[in-house]
Design a protein around this motif. Structure first.
Motif, mmCIF file in Angstrom:
data_model
loop_
_atom_site.group_PDB
_atom_site.id
_atom_site.type_symbol
_atom_site.label_atom_id
_atom_site.label_comp_id
_atom_site.label_asym_id
_atom_site.label_seq_id
_atom_site.Cartn_x
_atom_site.Cartn_y
_atom_site.Cartn_z
ATOM 1 N N CYS A 144 56.160 51.825 47.660
ATOM 2 C CA CYS A 144 57.377 51.060 47.956
ATOM 3 C C CYS A 144 58.147 50.730 46.675
ATOM 4 O O CYS A 144 57.575 50.236 45.700
ATOM 5 C CB CYS A 144 57.005 49.767 48.683
ATOM 6 N N ILE A 145 59.456 51.002 46.671
ATOM 7 C CA ILE A 145 60.292 50.708 45.493
ATOM 8 C C ILE A 145 61.103 49.423 45.701
ATOM 9 O O ILE A 145 61.992 49.110 44.911
ATOM 10 C CB ILE A 145 61.252 51.884 45.170
ATOM 11 N N GLU A 146 60.832 48.703 46.789
ATOM 12 C CA GLU A 146 61.525 47.452 47.089
ATOM 13 C C GLU A 146 63.047 47.606 47.084
ATOM 14 O O GLU A 146 63.780 46.819 46.465
ATOM 15 C CB GLU A 146 61.065 46.334 46.151
ATOM 16 N N PHE A 148 64.616 47.515 49.928
ATOM 17 C CA PHE A 148 64.949 46.638 51.061
ATOM 18 C C PHE A 148 65.844 47.303 52.106
ATOM 19 O O PHE A 148 66.464 46.617 52.922
ATOM 20 C CB PHE A 148 65.553 45.312 50.579
ATOM 21 N N LEU A 149 65.880 48.628 52.107
ATOM 22 C CA LEU A 149 66.639 49.316 53.159
ATOM 23 C C LEU A 149 65.990 49.093 54.525
ATOM 24 O O LEU A 149 66.674 48.988 55.538
ATOM 25 C CB LEU A 149 66.748 50.813 52.849
ATOM 26 N N CYS A 150 64.649 49.027 54.533
ATOM 27 C CA CYS A 150 63.972 48.773 55.811
ATOM 28 C C CYS A 150 64.302 47.372 56.305
ATOM 29 O O CYS A 150 64.523 47.157 57.499
ATOM 30 C CB CYS A 150 62.461 48.967 55.673
ATOM 31 N N ARG A 171 59.010 45.387 55.234
ATOM 32 C CA ARG A 171 58.426 45.584 53.908
ATOM 33 C C ARG A 171 57.264 44.594 53.687
ATOM 34 O O ARG A 171 56.226 44.939 53.125
ATOM 35 C CB ARG A 171 59.498 45.396 52.810
ATOM 36 N N CYS A 212 63.331 54.670 55.219
ATOM 37 C CA CYS A 212 62.569 54.473 53.971
ATOM 38 C C CYS A 212 62.719 55.679 53.044
ATOM 39 O O CYS A 212 62.300 56.790 53.386
ATOM 40 C CB CYS A 212 61.090 54.244 54.275
ATOM 41 N N GLU A 214 61.087 56.437 50.493
ATOM 42 C CA GLU A 214 59.788 56.901 50.009
ATOM 43 C C GLU A 214 58.995 57.588 51.119
ATOM 44 O O GLU A 214 57.864 58.021 50.902
ATOM 45 C CB GLU A 214 58.990 55.726 49.445
ATOM 46 N N ILE A 216 57.544 56.304 53.623
ATOM 47 C CA ILE A 216 56.343 55.557 54.033
ATOM 48 C C ILE A 216 56.377 55.378 55.550
ATOM 49 O O ILE A 216 57.406 54.985 56.107
ATOM 50 C CB ILE A 216 56.310 54.170 53.339
ATOM 51 N N ILE A 218 55.919 53.200 57.756
ATOM 52 C CA ILE A 218 55.743 51.743 57.846
ATOM 53 C C ILE A 218 55.208 51.348 59.220
ATOM 54 O O ILE A 218 54.243 50.591 59.343
ATOM 55 C CB ILE A 218 57.099 51.026 57.591
HETATM 56 FE FE1 SF4 Z 1 59.798 49.806 50.452
HETATM 57 FE FE2 SF4 Z 1 60.525 51.850 52.026
HETATM 58 FE FE3 SF4 Z 1 61.150 49.355 52.690
HETATM 59 FE FE4 SF4 Z 1 62.382 50.508 50.599
HETATM 60 S S1 SF4 Z 1 62.500 51.127 52.775
HETATM 61 S S2 SF4 Z 1 61.520 48.396 50.711
HETATM 62 S S3 SF4 Z 1 60.684 51.752 49.801
HETATM 63 S S4 SF4 Z 1 59.060 50.194 52.534
#
Ligand code: SF4
Ligand code: F3S
Ligand code: FES
Length: 248
Positions: A144-146, A148-150, A171, A212, A214, A216, A218
């Motif tokens: 996770c790069i934080e 915050f799109l999720c 997140r 996300c 990345e 992930i 989630i």
């Molecule tokens: Fe982390 Fe993915 Fe959420 Fe970005 S979208 S905060 S990378 S979990």
């Protein structure tokens, strides 16, 4: 190949704003952030945009492009036809500071609400041992790069400011799941996930996973397993009986 692209960029502050049209040069191989930088350099020097690495790793340049939460630095201009209008707006879930920059403090507040890693009291640092399978499982979450799109896309808070108090967002629910799956963590993450961080409000729409950057998973790898643990602990009659007897 170069062409003049048509852009519509949100300009304004916390008290209001509007979409403003710009024609900006676009060159082969560019991403949306390149164009935003050219716009700053040539027509709108006071345009506010947050960015840092330009490599999809710092999580700073989150915004919405044609209504979809995206990283400005990882969205290629080749996704759009030369005559498309590309609309760039700030993340909708967080308050605007100026132009494309939002106040993401909500996320840091939610991060602070999660109890940190709690190892067994009789184990000293250096004595921790865990299997490679457990290390690998949490590896995905640690990408996770934080950005915050999720958090931005999740409907539980996107149009419901009133839910922010009781919902940590994907997140941070993922962070709770990561700690719950950690074999050396002794905190009761299952109760906390449901009662303090609002896991029950997630209805598995998976929009968080879709945006996300990345990749992930989630929902499938963090939120659903966490929901299963809540169901196992709260609604399994044998587990419920055991917990009730232990409490006496
Ligand atoms: Fe982390 Fe993915 Fe959420 Fe970005 S979208 S905060 S990378 S979990
Ligand atoms: Fe929201 Fe993701 Fe659940 S978008 S509703 S946290 S699956
Ligand atoms: Fe760092 Fe886009 S500038 S992720």
């Amino acid at each position: 190949m170069s062409y003049t692209g048509r852009f519509r960029v949100w300009r304004g502050s916390s008290v209001g704003g509007e979409l403003v049209d710009f024609d900006v040069e676009v060159n082969e191989g560019e991403v949306v952030l390149d164009v935003i930088h050219r716009l700053q350099a040539t027509q709108a020097p006071d345009l506010a945009v947050r960015w840092n690495c330009k490599a999809g790793k710092c999580g700073s340049c989150s915004a919405e492009i044609n209504g979809r939460p995206r990283l400005l630095c990882m969205t290629r201009m080749s996704l759009f036809a030369p005559d498309d209008v590309v609309t760039v707006t700030p993340m909708r879930t967080f308050p605007v500071i100026r132009d494309l920059v939002t106040d993401v403090s909500y996320n840091y507040e939610k991060a602070r609400e999660i109890l940190s890693f709690t190892p067994p009291i009789d184990l000293a640092p250096g004595e921790y041992r865990m299997s490679q399978a457990d290390v690998q499982r949490s590896q995905e979450f640690r990408k996770c790069i934080e950005c915050f799109l999720c958090q931005d896309t999740c409907h539980v808070v996107r149009d419901h400011e009133e839910n922010k108090r009781a919902f940590a967002g994907p997140r941070f629910l993922m962070r709770v799941a990561e700690l719950e799956m950690h074999p050396l963590d002794v905190s009761d993450r299952v109760s906390a996930a449901q009662d303090e961080h609002g896991l029950g409000r997630c209805n598995i729409t998976k929009c968080c996973t879709e945006v996300c950057p990345e990749g992930i998973k989630i929902t499938d790898n963090a939120l659903i397993p966490m929901k299963e643990r809540v169901a196992g602990q709260r609604y399994d009659p044998l587990v419920w009986l055991g917990r009730t007897i232990r409490r006496r």
